[in-house]
Design a protein around this motif. Structure first.
Motif, mmCIF file in Angstrom:
data_model
loop_
_atom_site.group_PDB
_atom_site.id
_atom_site.type_symbol
_atom_site.label_atom_id
_atom_site.label_comp_id
_atom_site.label_asym_id
_atom_site.label_seq_id
_atom_site.Cartn_x
_atom_site.Cartn_y
_atom_site.Cartn_z
ATOM 1 N N CYS A 135 -7.074 13.050 50.388
ATOM 2 C CA CYS A 135 -7.615 14.092 49.507
ATOM 3 C C CYS A 135 -6.493 14.800 48.754
ATOM 4 N N ILE A 137 -13.783 15.782 46.579
ATOM 5 C CA ILE A 137 -12.431 15.759 47.152
ATOM 6 C C ILE A 137 -12.009 17.161 47.595
ATOM 7 N N PHE A 153 -11.233 18.162 51.345
ATOM 8 C CA PHE A 153 -9.906 18.699 51.648
ATOM 9 C C PHE A 153 -10.020 19.938 52.536
#
Length: 373
Positions: free
Chosen positions: A17, A294, A298
Motif C-alpha cells: 500500500c 489503497i 493502508f
C-alpha cells in the motif's frame, strides 16, 4: 527479529500500500507541485461568452455577479440562465440588465415540456452564446481578480478545446469548513495532476472553459442527460484527452465560492458528485477507486500491525515515513492552491477526509435520489 506468518503478511500488505501511495504522490501529484505557473496573457484577441446558471440565486447574484461583469477583458458577454426561479432572481437580473449592456438573460420557464435540471439550463445558455469560447462559473462564485477571463481565455494552441481551472472555497471557522476546503483541495490536486500527466478525467463547473463547437460536435449532454449532476465532470470525462486539454492555476484565475455551512447540505452535494462518478470511463473509475481502497487498506493494516510485536515497530516506521513524504509535498500544494492555513492541520485532515469518503461511499449505496436545487 523474527516475524510470524501473520505479521509478515500484514507488513507485506502495508509495504504494498505504501508503494502504491508513493506512485500517486511522486509520479502524479508532484507534477502539480513542480509545474511552472504561466503568467496571465497581456493580450486578449478573441471574444468570450461567460455562462452562469441560476436557480433562486437572487442574493448571490447581487453579491457576486458584479465581479464577473467588471472583468478587464475587451470583448465578452455574460449569459445568466434563470432556471425556473421563484425568488427575486428575475428582478435582480432585470436591474443588472438595465446597467450592463454585455449581460444577456435567458429564462427557463416552469413547464412539463422542459427537462428539469442544470444540464438543460447550461444547454440553453450555450445556445444563446455568441462566441466560440465558453467560460463557466456559478452564481455563488467570485473571480479572484479582474484578470480571471484573461487567464481562462482560449489558448494560442488551436488544438486546445478544454481549459480546467481551480475553484477554492472561502475560509471560515469550524471543522466542517476545514474539511470541505481540504476535500476540495485534494480533488483539485487529483484532477489537475492527472491532466498534467495526460489523463484529464474531470473539471469543476465553477471554473472551466471549452469550445462551443466541441459541445455541439459531441451532442452536448445527450449521453448522460438522465443524471442530475455531471454538466461539468462528465462532459470533461467523456471528451478531454492529453492533446486537447490544459489547466490554469495562476492565483488570478482562481474563482472563490461559498461553501456549504451544514453537514447535511455538504453530504447532499457529495452524493450528487458520487452519482456522476459512476459514469466515468472504466480506467478513470479504476484509478480513483484504487486510491481510496489503497488508503483504506493502508490505515487498516497499519492499525492491525500495531497489535503485534515486533511488527508494530516496523509498521510505525513505515507510517512515519509515509507522513514525512506527504508532509513535504502536500503543504506546498496547499500553499499553491490558496489554502496555506490548512498545511498545519494536514495530518489530521488527511485522516478525517479518509473517514468521510468511506462514510459517504457507504451512505450513497442507500440514498439514491438527488436533484439540482
Amino acid at each position: 527479529m523474527e516475524l510470524t506468518l501473520s505479521e509478515s503478511c500484514l507488513l507485506g500488505a502495508l509495504i504494498f500500500c505504501f508503494v502504491i501511495q508513493l506512485y500517486f504522490i511522486l509520479f502524479v501529484h508532484l507534477k502539480l507541485a513542480l509545474v511552472k505557473v504561466e503568467n496571465i496573457p497581456a493580450s486578449a484577441p478573441k471574444p468570450i461568452s461567460v455562462i452562469i446558471c441560476a436557480r433562486n440565486e437572487a442574493e448571490n447574484l447581487k453579491q457576486y455577479l458584479p465581479y464577473v461583469l467588471h472583468q478587464e477583458y475587451p470583448d465578452f458577454e455574460v449569459i445568466v440562465v434563470n432556471d425556473r426561479s421563484w425568488d427575486k432572481t428575475r428582478e435582480v437580473l432585470e436591474g443588472f440588465s438595465a446597467e450592463y449592456r454585455h449581460l444577456k438573460v435567458v429564462t427557463v420557464a416552469e413547464g412539463e415540456k422542459f427537462i428539469a435540471g442544470k444540464k438543460f439550463a447550461v444547454t440553453m445558455g450555450i445556445k444563446a452564446s455568441a462566441n466560440e469560447w465558453l467560460v463557466f462559473t456559478d452564481a455563488d462564485c467570485q473571480p479572484a481578480t479582474e484578470h480571471w477571463l484573461r487567464g481562462m481565455q482560449q489558448p494560442e494552441n488551436e488544438n486546445t478545446e478544454i481549459v480546467l481551472g481551480y475553484s477554492p472555497y472561502f475560509g471560515k471557522r469550524g471543522l466542517l469548513n476545514s474539511l470541505i476546503r481540504f476535500e476540495t483541495f485534494f480533488t483539485a490536486v487529483n484532477y489537475l495532476s492527472f491532466a498534467l500527466k495526460g489523463m484529464p478525467y474531470m473539471g469543476v463547473g465553477r471554473n472551466m472553459a471549452y469550445k462551443k463547437s466541441l459541445f455541439f460536435k459531441k451532442k452536448g449532454f445527450a449521453a448522460h442527460m438522465h443524471i442530475p449532476s455531471g454538466d461539468d465532470d462528465l462532459f470533461v470525462n467523456a471528451h478531454a484527452n492529453r492533446n486537447n486539454t490544459e489547466i490554469r492555476i495562476h492565483p488570478d484565475t482562481h474563482v472563490w465560492s461559498a461553501p456549504n455551512t451544514t453537514f447535511g447540505a455538504y453530504l447532499k452535494q457529495k452524493k450528487r458528485h458520487f452519482g456522476a462518478g459512476k459514469l466515468y470511463k472504466p480506467a478513470h473509475k479504476f484509478i480513483l477507486s484504487a486510491q481510496i481502497i489503497i488508503q483504506f487498506l493502508f490505515y487498516t493494516v497499519f492499525v492491525a500491525a500495531l497489535c503485534f510485536k515486533p511488527a508494530n515497530y516496523i509498521a510505525g516506521g513505515i507510517f512515519i515515513l509515509s507522513l514525512i513524504i506527504r508532509s513535504f509535498i502536500y503543504p506546498r500544494l496547499l500553499k499553491r492552491l490558496n489554502y496555506p492555513g490548512l498545511r498545519w492541520w494536514f495530518p489530521i485532515l488527511d485522516i478525517l477526509l479518509f473517514i468521510f469518503l468511506v462514510f459517504n461511499g457507504i451512505l450513497s449505496i442507500f440514498v439514491k435520489k438527488v436533484k439540482w436545487k
